[in-house]
Every structure is written in structure tokens, then in C-alpha cells.
Design a protein around this motif. Structure first.
Motif, PDB file in Angstrom:
ATOM      1  N   GLU A  90       0.880  -1.005  -0.013  1.00 58.40           N
ATOM      2  CA  GLU A  90      -0.056  -0.020   0.097  1.00 58.40           C
ATOM      3  C   GLU A  90       0.839   1.298   0.039  1.00 58.40           C
ATOM      4  OE1 GLU A  90      -2.773   1.905   3.281  1.00 58.40           O
ATOM      5  OE2 GLU A  90      -3.082  -0.138   2.964  1.00 58.40           O
ATOM      6  N   GLN A  91       2.048   1.472   0.736  1.00 59.76           N
ATOM      7  CA  GLN A  91       2.905   2.424   1.042  1.00 59.76           C
ATOM      8  C   GLN A  91       3.471   2.605  -0.468  1.00 59.76           C
ATOM      9  OE1 GLN A  91       4.126   4.349   4.058  1.00 59.76           O
ATOM     10  NE2 GLN A  91       2.032   3.932   4.574  1.00 59.76           N
ATOM     11  N   GLN A  94       1.247   4.162  -2.731  1.00 63.07           N
ATOM     12  CA  GLN A  94       1.101   5.693  -2.692  1.00 63.07           C
ATOM     13  C   GLN A  94       2.330   6.602  -2.950  1.00 63.07           C
ATOM     14  OE1 GLN A  94       0.065   6.218   1.484  1.00 63.07           O
ATOM     15  NE2 GLN A  94      -1.697   4.731   1.423  1.00 63.07           N
ATOM     16  N   TRP A  95       3.433   6.047  -2.563  1.00 64.62           N
ATOM     17  CA  TRP A  95       4.585   6.700  -3.181  1.00 64.62           C
ATOM     18  C   TRP A  95       4.688   6.853  -4.446  1.00 64.62           C
ATOM     19  CZ3 TRP A  95       7.722  10.157  -0.560  1.00 64.62           C
ATOM     20  CH2 TRP A  95       7.203  10.257   0.968  1.00 64.62           C
TER      21      TRP A  95
END
Length: 107
Positions: A90-91, A94-95
Motif C-alpha cells: 500500500e505504501q 502511494q509513494w
């Protein structure tokens, strides 16, 4: 160059999760890996890393165990859990949006 506190704080979780995705590690080794990956630009302290590791542990993203190192000292080793792998994915998404947007803005 000094990286601002806000940017360091925002990137801390994906950096630590990414390092642990390569395998379990302990605090000092994580700090050394961050310094190496950033060519010394990100010089974290224990006071920055351990609260993050403890928060990730409370969230169920990492788990820890005590082990004795080659020098006879006890070290707490951390590793990703399945929830931690999901959080890292997920991170990462997003990044990727953030870095893609910045690349376009700066082009």
C-alpha cells in the motif's frame, strides 16, 4: 543537504518496511542500512527508529524476537508479518503516485 523533518517522518514507514522486506534485521543494522542507502544524507537516531518499530509492532506489521549476536549481546530482531507486507504494498503504491506527480511537476 539536510532533509527536512516532515519528509523524513513521511518516508520513515515505507523505508523501514522496505528494509525489512529484504529479511529480518535489528535496530543498529537498520540505521546503518538507511545511512548507506541514502549515501549518509539520512542519519537517523535511535530515538527516531525505535518508536516507529514499536508502533509497527503494535499495528501487527512487524514482529520481534530476542537473539544473541556473535559478540554475546542480545539484540531484538524485527521481521515483517503478512500485514506488514500488505502495508508495504500500500505504501509503495502511494509513494509511486507522489513520485510520479513530483517528476511531472519538476519536468
Amino acid at each position: 543537504m539536510k532533509v527536512g523533518k516532515d519528509l523524513v517522518a513521511a518516508s520513515a514507514t515505507p523505508i523501514v518496511l522496505g528494509i525489512l522486506a529484504d529479511g529480518e534485521s535489528y535496530g543498529y543494522a537498520i540505521l546503518q542500512r538507511i545511512a548507506a542507502l541514502s549515501d549518509g544524507e539520512l542519519a537517523w537516531t535511535d530515538g527516531m527508529l525505535y518508536p516507529l518499530l514499536h508502533r509497527l509492532e503494535r499495528l501487527g506489521a512487524v514482529e520481534s524476537r530476542w537473539d544473541v549476536g556473535g559478540n554475546g549481546r542480545r539484540r531484538k530482531h524485527y521481521q515483517l508479518t503478512p500485514d506488514g507486507k500488505a502495508l508495504l504494498a500500500e505504501q509503495r503504491q502511494q509513494w509511486q503516485v507522489v513520485t510520479s506527480t513530483l517528476s511531472q511537476v519538476w519536468a
